[in-house]
Scaffold this active site. Sequence first.
Site, PDB file in Angstrom:
ATOM      1  N   HIS A  18       0.869  -1.185   0.000  1.00 49.10           N
ATOM      2  CA  HIS A  18       0.000   0.000   0.000  1.00 49.10           C
ATOM      3  C   HIS A  18       0.903   1.232   0.000  1.00 49.10           C
ATOM      4  O   HIS A  18       1.796   1.349   0.827  1.00 49.10           O
ATOM      5  CB  HIS A  18      -0.904  -0.009   1.235  1.00 49.10           C
ATOM      6  CG  HIS A  18      -1.556   1.315   1.500  1.00 49.10           C
ATOM      7  ND1 HIS A  18      -2.350   1.948   0.565  1.00 49.10           N
ATOM      8  CD2 HIS A  18      -1.522   2.137   2.582  1.00 49.10           C
ATOM      9  CE1 HIS A  18      -2.770   3.101   1.067  1.00 49.10           C
ATOM     10  NE2 HIS A  18      -2.275   3.242   2.287  1.00 49.10           N
ATOM     11  N   HIS A  55       1.132   5.736  -0.952  1.00 51.73           N
ATOM     12  CA  HIS A  55       0.435   6.992  -1.239  1.00 51.73           C
ATOM     13  C   HIS A  55       1.096   7.573  -2.503  1.00 51.73           C
ATOM     14  O   HIS A  55       1.606   8.685  -2.493  1.00 51.73           O
ATOM     15  CB  HIS A  55       0.546   7.963  -0.070  1.00 51.73           C
ATOM     16  CG  HIS A  55      -0.131   7.483   1.182  1.00 51.73           C
ATOM     17  ND1 HIS A  55      -0.140   8.206   2.357  1.00 51.73           N
ATOM     18  CD2 HIS A  55      -0.842   6.355   1.429  1.00 51.73           C
ATOM     19  CE1 HIS A  55      -0.827   7.535   3.280  1.00 51.73           C
ATOM     20  NE2 HIS A  55      -1.249   6.401   2.739  1.00 51.73           N
ATOM     21  N   TYR A 106       1.827  -4.611 -20.289  1.00 48.77           N
ATOM     22  CA  TYR A 106       2.305  -4.952 -18.942  1.00 48.77           C
ATOM     23  C   TYR A 106       1.313  -4.553 -17.871  1.00 48.77           C
ATOM     24  O   TYR A 106       1.190  -5.215 -16.840  1.00 48.77           O
ATOM     25  CB  TYR A 106       3.707  -4.373 -18.682  1.00 48.77           C
ATOM     26  CG  TYR A 106       4.730  -5.294 -19.282  1.00 48.77           C
ATOM     27  CD1 TYR A 106       5.225  -6.379 -18.553  1.00 48.77           C
ATOM     28  CD2 TYR A 106       5.124  -5.153 -20.604  1.00 48.77           C
ATOM     29  CE1 TYR A 106       6.107  -7.272 -19.120  1.00 48.77           C
ATOM     30  CE2 TYR A 106       5.999  -6.040 -21.183  1.00 48.77           C
ATOM     31  CZ  TYR A 106       6.496  -7.102 -20.436  1.00 48.77           C
ATOM     32  OH  TYR A 106       7.361  -8.000 -20.994  1.00 48.77           O
TER      33      TYR A 106
HETATM   34 ZN    ZN Z   1      -2.441   4.911   3.508  1.00 49.60          ZN
END
Ligand code: ZN
Length: 239
Positions: free
Chosen positions: A94, A96, A121
């Site tokens: 994860h 940002h 891809y």
């Molecule tokens: Zn986050």
Amino acid sequence: MSHESELREMICRFGRSMFERGLTAGSSGNISVRLSDGDWLTTPTNSSLGCLDPARLSKLDKDGRLLSGDAPTKELPLHSALYATRKDAGAIVHLHSTHSVAVSMLPDIDPANVLPPMTAYHVMRVGRTALVPYYRPGDPAVADAIRGLAGRYSSVLLANHGPVVAGKDLEAAVYATEELEETAKLRLLLHGLNPRLLSRAQVQDLVTHFGLDDSIVNDVRGNPEESYVIPHHHSHECE
Ligand SMILES: [Zn+2]
């Protein structure tokens, strides 16, 4: 070196690489890996991906109880929700990452398929990505929203926040997250330029040749030679 200590080193190495290339800033972003016995390793809370310590990674049992290391990331529910619906997932990343976050805020994206097929891809490593609506950080409802997708997506984009991407192992999860970010960058570069995307026949060829999930083919109807289209947002000009 044991498998677990190798994985600890890999988490730190990939974390530093992504941080140094500006894919996530400050103490944002987190990584988790599922071990073969059901325990997991995850990055600690308030840690920068740029300077992780293999010995201080959080080790959790399958119910999320801390076994060793520092306290885990507060975004752990994002990871556990995606693992719960993707039984084949061995790792989750994860970030940002800027371009992915930017795309999540565009008015004309399809929540069922955030990025149309632009490169081979992207189709091969990422496939379809779902948009999850904005939730305040820490709101347990975001995990419910991910579970609500019932495992149809290995990658989700949290609106105004960032991507959460699962892979069969850590390398696959990292590469898919990077591919998603690069595709988001292309999407922004081409915004308003009416780009020629891959055609349905070209996507079908990738699905057949590489044995991919065929749900990605069904997003365009009609002529197989026709390209996918970026949906247009109709603004209400007479308001
Ligand atoms: Zn986050």
